[in-house]
Structures are given as structure tokens and as C-alpha cells.
Design a protein around this motif. Structure first.
Motif, PDB file in Angstrom:
ATOM      1  N   TRP A  60      23.753   8.633 -10.017  1.00  0.00           N
ATOM      2  CA  TRP A  60      23.382   8.310 -11.401  1.00  0.00           C
ATOM      3  C   TRP A  60      22.713   6.938 -11.527  1.00  0.00           C
ATOM      4  O   TRP A  60      21.769   6.776 -12.304  1.00  0.00           O
ATOM      5  N   ASP A  61      23.169   5.967 -10.750  1.00  0.00           N
ATOM      6  CA  ASP A  61      22.631   4.603 -10.897  1.00  0.00           C
ATOM      7  C   ASP A  61      21.236   4.418 -10.299  1.00  0.00           C
ATOM      8  O   ASP A  61      20.607   3.384 -10.499  1.00  0.00           O
ATOM      9  N   LYS A  62      20.729   5.441  -9.580  1.00  0.00           N
ATOM     10  CA  LYS A  62      19.407   5.309  -8.959  1.00  0.00           C
ATOM     11  C   LYS A  62      18.393   6.315  -9.511  1.00  0.00           C
ATOM     12  O   LYS A  62      17.285   6.433  -8.985  1.00  0.00           O
ATOM     13  N   TYR A  63      18.752   7.006 -10.575  1.00  0.00           N
ATOM     14  CA  TYR A  63      17.851   8.037 -11.102  1.00  0.00           C
ATOM     15  C   TYR A  63      16.502   7.463 -11.525  1.00  0.00           C
ATOM     16  O   TYR A  63      15.452   8.046 -11.270  1.00  0.00           O
ATOM     17  N   GLN A  64      16.530   6.337 -12.192  1.00  0.00           N
ATOM     18  CA  GLN A  64      15.278   5.754 -12.677  1.00  0.00           C
ATOM     19  C   GLN A  64      14.373   5.363 -11.513  1.00  0.00           C
ATOM     20  O   GLN A  64      13.146   5.515 -11.590  1.00  0.00           O
ATOM     21  N   ILE A  65      14.963   4.898 -10.416  1.00  0.00           N
ATOM     22  CA  ILE A  65      14.179   4.498  -9.247  1.00  0.00           C
ATOM     23  C   ILE A  65      13.490   5.711  -8.623  1.00  0.00           C
ATOM     24  O   ILE A  65      12.307   5.661  -8.272  1.00  0.00           O
ATOM     25  N   VAL A  66      14.217   6.805  -8.488  1.00  0.00           N
ATOM     26  CA  VAL A  66      13.680   7.983  -7.799  1.00  0.00           C
ATOM     27  C   VAL A  66      12.705   8.760  -8.673  1.00  0.00           C
ATOM     28  O   VAL A  66      11.676   9.250  -8.192  1.00  0.00           O
ATOM     29  N   THR A  67      13.005   8.865  -9.969  1.00  0.00           N
ATOM     30  CA  THR A  67      12.166   9.695 -10.845  1.00  0.00           C
ATOM     31  C   THR A  67      11.034   8.919 -11.506  1.00  0.00           C
ATOM     32  O   THR A  67      10.177   9.518 -12.146  1.00  0.00           O
ATOM     33  N   HIS A  68      11.060   7.591 -11.373  1.00  0.00           N
ATOM     34  CA  HIS A  68      10.039   6.738 -11.998  1.00  0.00           C
ATOM     35  C   HIS A  68       9.977   6.936 -13.511  1.00  0.00           C
ATOM     36  O   HIS A  68       8.911   6.830 -14.119  1.00  0.00           O
ATOM     37  N   THR A  69      11.113   7.243 -14.108  1.00  0.00           N
ATOM     38  CA  THR A  69      11.200   7.390 -15.561  1.00  0.00           C
ATOM     39  C   THR A  69      12.528   6.813 -16.034  1.00  0.00           C
ATOM     40  O   THR A  69      13.489   6.715 -15.267  1.00  0.00           O
ATOM     41  N   SER A  70      12.568   6.478 -17.305  1.00  0.00           N
ATOM     42  CA  SER A  70      13.821   6.080 -17.935  1.00  0.00           C
ATOM     43  C   SER A  70      14.284   7.251 -18.791  1.00  0.00           C
ATOM     44  O   SER A  70      13.645   7.600 -19.782  1.00  0.00           O
ATOM     45  N   LYS A 106      18.577  14.407  -8.339  1.00  0.00           N
ATOM     46  CA  LYS A 106      17.585  13.576  -7.669  1.00  0.00           C
ATOM     47  C   LYS A 106      18.190  12.391  -6.932  1.00  0.00           C
ATOM     48  O   LYS A 106      17.625  11.916  -5.942  1.00  0.00           O
ATOM     49  N   ALA A 107      19.336  11.908  -7.417  1.00  0.00           N
ATOM     50  CA  ALA A 107      19.907  10.667  -6.888  1.00  0.00           C
ATOM     51  C   ALA A 107      21.299  10.482  -7.477  1.00  0.00           C
ATOM     52  O   ALA A 107      21.681  11.197  -8.413  1.00  0.00           O
ATOM     53  N   LEU A 163      14.059   6.168  -0.383  1.00  0.00           N
ATOM     54  CA  LEU A 163      14.629   6.256  -1.724  1.00  0.00           C
ATOM     55  C   LEU A 163      16.147   6.393  -1.728  1.00  0.00           C
ATOM     56  O   LEU A 163      16.819   5.857  -2.612  1.00  0.00           O
ATOM     57  N   LEU A 164      16.695   7.119  -0.752  1.00  0.00           N
ATOM     58  CA  LEU A 164      18.129   7.399  -0.741  1.00  0.00           C
ATOM     59  C   LEU A 164      18.737   7.039   0.607  1.00  0.00           C
ATOM     60  O   LEU A 164      18.184   7.387   1.656  1.00  0.00           O
TER      61      LEU A 164
END
Length: 227
Positions: free
Chosen positions: A131-141, A128-129, A171-172
Motif C-alpha cells: 500500500w505504501d508504494k502504490y503511488q511510486i509504481v502506478t505513477h498516480t495518486s 501493484k505494490a 520498483l519492488l
């Protein structure tokens, strides 16, 4: 017909020539997902808003088309959240179908099982992104280590696979895409997909197929495609 498998299936596409390499396939959509990507086109599946399709109807549909289709794509939602996914894959293979799995890579142990038991023929995994932006793109922790384990598993086993990234300029950045290219590496296919507007996410996307094709020309030693 074997004993009913309790797989929550929320949709079906009868025929596809583009979703499973070298196969004419039916696409089965499972319900539920552990991500909330804003550009997702399958939110009714993610939130389990659709009435599940009965196992009997799935069986009857596939039985009637065994001479036409030769593959089944299992997508979602996120199929690996379904405990009976291995049983469903085994059932499809016993019927003579090749099986492709689309996954977000959050369940590496499930992927390991499916590969070791020879229950799937091809896997497409989303990255999705960076590694450091996964939470931003997926809206999950989510524990990023599990997704990294899935990437390593596919790379190290040499299992037939591809990686995919849906790209939206909100987003990216191109720098983010460079990081993803290097995560995948030179030996595996990475497909970039332009995010399309949805009723829920209408922010303008500056990425086009043309500018992404220009981007991938910077990496001649890598296996990159734009879809």
C-alpha cells in the motif's frame, strides 16, 4: 443482434489457452486506464491511441467462433472504467460464454455489481505494490482505500478469483513482495509475473522466474505461483 453497446475496445486476441483457467478464450482489450505503470505493454490502449474496434466486428467474430471458444477475457487498459461493462458482460453470457475480468481494483462498486448480478465468472485483480508504494509504481495518486475495498470484497464473497503482481527489481524489493503475500493471505492465489522490457521501460530487471520460485518456497502455507 442486440442494440449496440458503447464499449471502447482497442484490441482482440482470437485464442488463448492460458489467460482463463479451464477455458479456451478470446481476449478483448478495452481502452483507457487510470494508472500509468512504467512496465505496461499496452500503453497505446491506456492512452486510447488505437482506433476502436466496432461492436459489429466483435459480434461477428464471436458468433463465428461460438463452437470453438467457451470464454471471453475482458482486459485493458482498465475495463471497469467503462460504464457499459455490465451490459457487455450480460451480452457475452447470453451468448453462452463464460466471462473473466482483469482489473486493477480501483472500482469496487463496479466489481460488487458484476458479482451480485452474476455477470462474470472469474476475476483476476492486480495488486501493484504494498500500500505504501502504490503511488511510486502506478505513477498516480489514487485513494488506496478503494483498492483495499476491492481486495476485501473478493476475499469476503469467496468469489472465484486470483491476485496478480508484476514484479520489477527497479520498483519492488523482496520485502515488498512479502508484504503483498500477506495482503493476499493464505486462502487466495497470488501469481507473480516477471516484468518484461518494453520500448518505453528498458531498465534491467533482476527478477527471474527462477529466483521468484525460490522466493515463494519460503511461504509453504500460501497459494503462490510464478508465471
Amino acid at each position: 443482434m442486440m442494440k449496440e453497446i458503447n464499449l471502447n475496445i482497442g484490441g482482440l486476441t482470437p485464442f488463448s489457452t492460458i489467460d482463463f483457467p479451464n477455458h479456451l478464450a478470446t481476449i478483448v482489450y478495452t481502452q483507457g486506464c487510470n494508472f500509468r505503470c512504467p512496465y505496461c505493454h499496452n500503453l497505446p490502449l491506456v492512452d486510447c491511441l488505437e482506433i476502436p474496434i466496432s461492436y459489429e466486428k466483435i459480434y461477428e467474430f464471436l458468433q463465428a467462433r461460438k463452437r470453438i471458444i467457451d470464454g471471453v477475457v475482458i482486459t485493458g487498459g482498465e475495463p471497469t472504467l467503462q460504464k457499459e461493462l455490465p451490459a457487455f458482460c450480460a451480452w457475452l453470457r447470453n451468448m453462452g460464454f463464460a466471462v473473466k475480468l482483469d482489473t486493477n481494483g480501483t472500482k469496487p462498486l463496479m466489481l460488487k455489481l458484476l458479482i451480485e448480478k452474476h455477470l462474470v465468472d472469474y476475476i483476476a485483480m492486480d495488486i501493484k505494490a504494498p500500500w505504501d508504494k502504490y503511488q511510486i509504481v502506478t505513477h498516480t495518486s489514487f485513494p488506496i482505500e478503494l483498492i483495499q475495498q476491492s481486495v476485501s470484497l473478493l476475499k469476503e464473497t469467496g468469489f472465484p478469483c486470483e491476485f496478480r503482481t508484476t514484479v520489477h527489481s527497479g520498483l519492488l524489493t523482496f520485502r515488498d513482495l512479502e508484504k503483498i503475500v500477506h495482503i493476499v493471505g493464505q486462502n487466495h492465489l497470488l501469481c507473480l509475473q516477471v516484468a518484461r522490457p518494453t520500448p518505453f521501460y528498458k531498465e534491467k530487471n533482476e527478477y527471474t522466474k527462477e529466483n521468484l520460485e525460490g522466493f515463494i518456497k519460503k511461504f509453504p502455507k500460501y497459494k503462490l505461483e510464478v508465471r
